[in-house]
Design a protein around this motif. Sequence first.
Motif, short mmCIF file in Angstrom:
data_model
loop_
_atom_site.label_atom_id
_atom_site.label_comp_id
_atom_site.label_asym_id
_atom_site.label_seq_id
_atom_site.Cartn_x
_atom_site.Cartn_y
_atom_site.Cartn_z
N LYS A 14 -12.30 -3.32 -2.83
CA LYS A 14 -11.50 -4.05 -3.80
C LYS A 14 -12.34 -5.18 -4.39
CE LYS A 14 -8.29 -6.94 -2.34
NZ LYS A 14 -7.02 -7.46 -1.81
N VAL A 26 -8.02 -7.07 -10.84
CA VAL A 26 -8.29 -6.46 -9.54
C VAL A 26 -8.71 -5.01 -9.76
CG1 VAL A 26 -7.39 -5.96 -7.24
CG2 VAL A 26 -6.52 -7.92 -8.52
N PHE A 38 -5.80 -3.43 -11.84
CA PHE A 38 -4.57 -4.20 -11.75
C PHE A 38 -4.80 -5.56 -12.39
CE2 PHE A 38 -4.67 -1.37 -8.15
CZ PHE A 38 -3.37 -0.94 -7.97
N ARG A 40 -3.37 -9.52 -12.08
CA ARG A 40 -2.52 -10.43 -11.32
C ARG A 40 -2.43 -11.71 -12.15
NH1 ARG A 40 -5.22 -11.39 -6.01
NH2 ARG A 40 -4.71 -9.26 -5.46
N SER A 47 0.29 -7.76 -8.00
CA SER A 47 -0.62 -7.10 -8.93
C SER A 47 0.13 -6.04 -9.72
CB SER A 47 -1.75 -6.45 -8.14
OG SER A 47 -2.32 -7.37 -7.27
N GLU B 79 -14.49 6.44 8.88
CA GLU B 79 -14.15 5.20 8.21
C GLU B 79 -14.51 4.00 9.05
OE1 GLU B 79 -13.12 4.14 5.47
OE2 GLU B 79 -13.16 6.15 4.63
N THR B 137 -1.29 3.86 4.63
CA THR B 137 -2.31 3.75 3.59
C THR B 137 -1.82 4.38 2.29
OG1 THR B 137 -3.98 3.88 5.30
CG2 THR B 137 -4.72 4.19 3.05
N ILE B 141 -1.05 2.56 -1.46
CA ILE B 141 -1.60 2.98 -2.75
C ILE B 141 -0.47 3.28 -3.73
CG2 ILE B 141 -2.95 4.77 -3.91
CD1 ILE B 141 -4.58 4.99 -1.28
N GLY B 144 1.17 0.17 -5.02
CA GLY B 144 0.28 -0.78 -5.69
C GLY B 144 0.00 -2.02 -4.85
N ILE B 146 -1.94 -2.17 -2.55
CA ILE B 146 -3.34 -2.10 -2.15
C ILE B 146 -4.15 -3.19 -2.83
CG2 ILE B 146 -4.04 -0.42 -3.96
CD1 ILE B 146 -5.09 -0.12 -0.32
N ALA B 147 -3.72 -3.60 -4.03
CA ALA B 147 -4.47 -4.63 -4.76
C ALA B 147 -4.03 -6.04 -4.36
CB ALA B 147 -4.27 -4.44 -6.26
N ASN B 148 -2.98 -6.14 -3.54
CA ASN B 148 -2.47 -7.46 -3.14
C ASN B 148 -3.07 -7.89 -1.81
OD1 ASN B 148 -0.82 -7.47 -5.37
ND2 ASN B 148 0.96 -6.69 -4.26
N SER B 149 -2.87 -9.16 -1.50
CA SER B 149 -3.50 -9.68 -0.28
C SER B 149 -2.84 -9.14 0.98
CB SER B 149 -3.48 -11.20 -0.31
OG SER B 149 -2.22 -11.67 -0.71
N SER B 151 -2.43 -6.19 1.82
CA SER B 151 -3.07 -4.96 2.30
C SER B 151 -4.14 -5.27 3.35
CB SER B 151 -3.66 -4.17 1.14
OG SER B 151 -4.78 -4.84 0.61
N GLU B 152 -4.71 -6.45 3.30
CA GLU B 152 -5.83 -6.73 4.21
C GLU B 152 -5.42 -6.85 5.68
OE1 GLU B 152 -8.57 -9.65 2.46
OE2 GLU B 152 -8.01 -8.69 0.57
N LEU B 155 -4.44 -3.19 6.80
CA LEU B 155 -5.57 -2.29 7.05
C LEU B 155 -6.39 -2.77 8.24
CD1 LEU B 155 -6.55 -1.60 3.35
CD2 LEU B 155 -5.47 -0.01 4.92
N VAL B 159 -7.24 -0.66 11.63
CA VAL B 159 -8.59 -0.43 12.16
C VAL B 159 -8.63 -0.72 13.66
CG1 VAL B 159 -10.93 -1.37 12.16
CG2 VAL B 159 -9.83 -0.81 10.01
N ARG B 327 4.87 -12.28 1.58
CA ARG B 327 3.84 -11.26 1.84
C ARG B 327 3.74 -10.94 3.32
NH1 ARG B 327 1.71 -10.09 -2.76
NH2 ARG B 327 1.87 -11.67 -4.38
N ARG B 330 6.23 -8.44 4.15
CA ARG B 330 5.81 -7.11 3.71
C ARG B 330 4.88 -6.47 4.74
NH1 ARG B 330 4.06 -7.37 -2.59
NH2 ARG B 330 6.10 -7.90 -3.45
N GLU B 384 11.64 -5.81 -1.69
CA GLU B 384 11.98 -6.91 -2.59
C GLU B 384 13.36 -7.49 -2.30
OE1 GLU B 384 11.38 -6.01 -6.68
OE2 GLU B 384 9.19 -6.12 -6.46
#
Lengths: 166, 399
Positions: A14, A26, A38, A40, A47, B79, B137, B141, B144, B146-149, B151-152, B155, B159, B327, B330, B384
């Motif tokens: 990313k 993004v 994306f 933001r 996003s 991975e 995962t 995707i 969406g 995946i582009a937000n914080s 997801s870290e 993931l 791991v 978040r 989430r 939401e």
Amino acid sequence: MTVYESDLPGVGKKFEVELNDGSQLVIVIHNTGKRELFLRESPDADSEKLFELSDRLSRQVGTIMEGAYFQPIRTETIDTVLSDDTLIEWVKLTVDSPLVGKTLAESQVRQRVGVSVVAVQRGDETVSNPGADFAVEEGDTLVVIGGQDACREFQEYATAESATDE
Amino acid sequence: MAAMELWQVGALFVSIAVAGTIATRVGLSVIPLYVVVGMLVGPNVLGRYASEFAVPSGDIVTILAEIGIVLLLFFLGLEFSLDRLLEARRRITGVGLLDLGVNFPVGVGLGLLFGWSLLESALLGGIVYISSSAVITKSLIDLGWIANSESEPMLGTLVFEDLFIAIYLAVVAALVGGSGGLETALTDVAVAVAFLGVLLAGVWFGGPLFERLFDADSSELFVLRVLAVAVFVAGIALAIGVSEAVAAFFVGMGFSSTDHVERIERLLTPVRDIFAAVFFFYIGLGTDPLLVATTVGILAIAVVATTPTKIVSGFFSGRIYGLDDRRSLRVGFGMVTRGEFSLIIATVAATGNGPVMTQVIPAFAVGYVLVMSILGTVLMQYSEVFEGVLQRRRSETTS
């Protein structure tokens, strides 16, 4: 411009690019090659997905964005950063360039400023890896690789800019 | 084990394809649907009424399903770059230990509460602890996120779980397969550790060799070589009593440092998806819905106990990553889904002795994965609504 890069295990990578208005672009590059873009609006916002591209298409779009096909601001230079200090630069020769009419060996480009000519674009043709006896002409675009300073120096020299500046 | 005819293999793929299509239409994850359709067309439902049309749980399906497990774990290893883990080790270790410390003991505790043995309870601990990398995962995707914080931490936790499950499977597979007695159990664990040690040495020193061996120009040769080494090593592991899944994980890790990762992902992902689908279907084939129904009591208790624990551990994992309430919530919702690894643990349990291991745990695992994968996906989709409630509560308490 700040770019944040982070790993998405199992997905890809990313990249978050800070835009001038405080929003962030993004880019998610999937391991499959797919790119998702994306936007933001603010750091706290969610996003919003703009679009996605295939690997092939995003490379093409990337090349267009880079200005390799059309560069409206300064037609004689386009540079691509390889690492922090090394660039690939496209330099179009003007009529009063000291290089015009000389072979690459005669103009001693590498010895003089420290850049290497990796290709010459002449009209629709591209001569890659031109030999020392290759003679350049007016209107040729030289693709050179070298350090940032060397590239700038070469550009000034090849377009005879320094003469007009002084 | 019944022999299978070609049309029955065909019927298997038709069923899987239909299940996948339905799941995609209604926006659910495919895994529970593959299991359900396997259950419906298998010997336990269709077989009761029209056995001549049912898909038998034959040797071929078992082998295909085993390849599915091998490829699922192989990709996990692929991975799994050690460098990457070390890079973010502090935060990943933080969220990983939190997740493990909260959820695993709850499962073990529940098992003991049901009066199960320590090993049976440890299997239950694993089943309720491990979230589904595949489903989560994919949901990230699709939504969406995946582009937000958020997801870290999600993931990152996955791991950690993936590494834990590799070690965990190696140990429990040896313990369950052991013919009883502490001494034999210890020998089995020692054999497993020795074999994995050899594999790990291969991973450590074999990078350049892997790099050259798999440098094939033709895609066909490349796919064949990768598949050959993964299935063969896993098969040898199984033959000497070590978990095939763990062996496959190590083989995947061996590739993770080479330049072939991208090519493997591109060429072998569809292969993995096919065999993994057969694995989930196979789980369904072997499941009797009536048996699942008898576990409904413990199923209900487990769902009620382990949904909030995942939400809580996920919420605080979000906090470790410095996320706000919304978040973090989430992250909690996202981790609820359990899936493929819970089912793999159940297949390990099924090789053991006693009614709890051979019947109750597998039947429970199927029911549990069905409920949790649907619940988890729905929680993510409608997060939401809950986020709104959370924010209103917060603003009321502050004002």
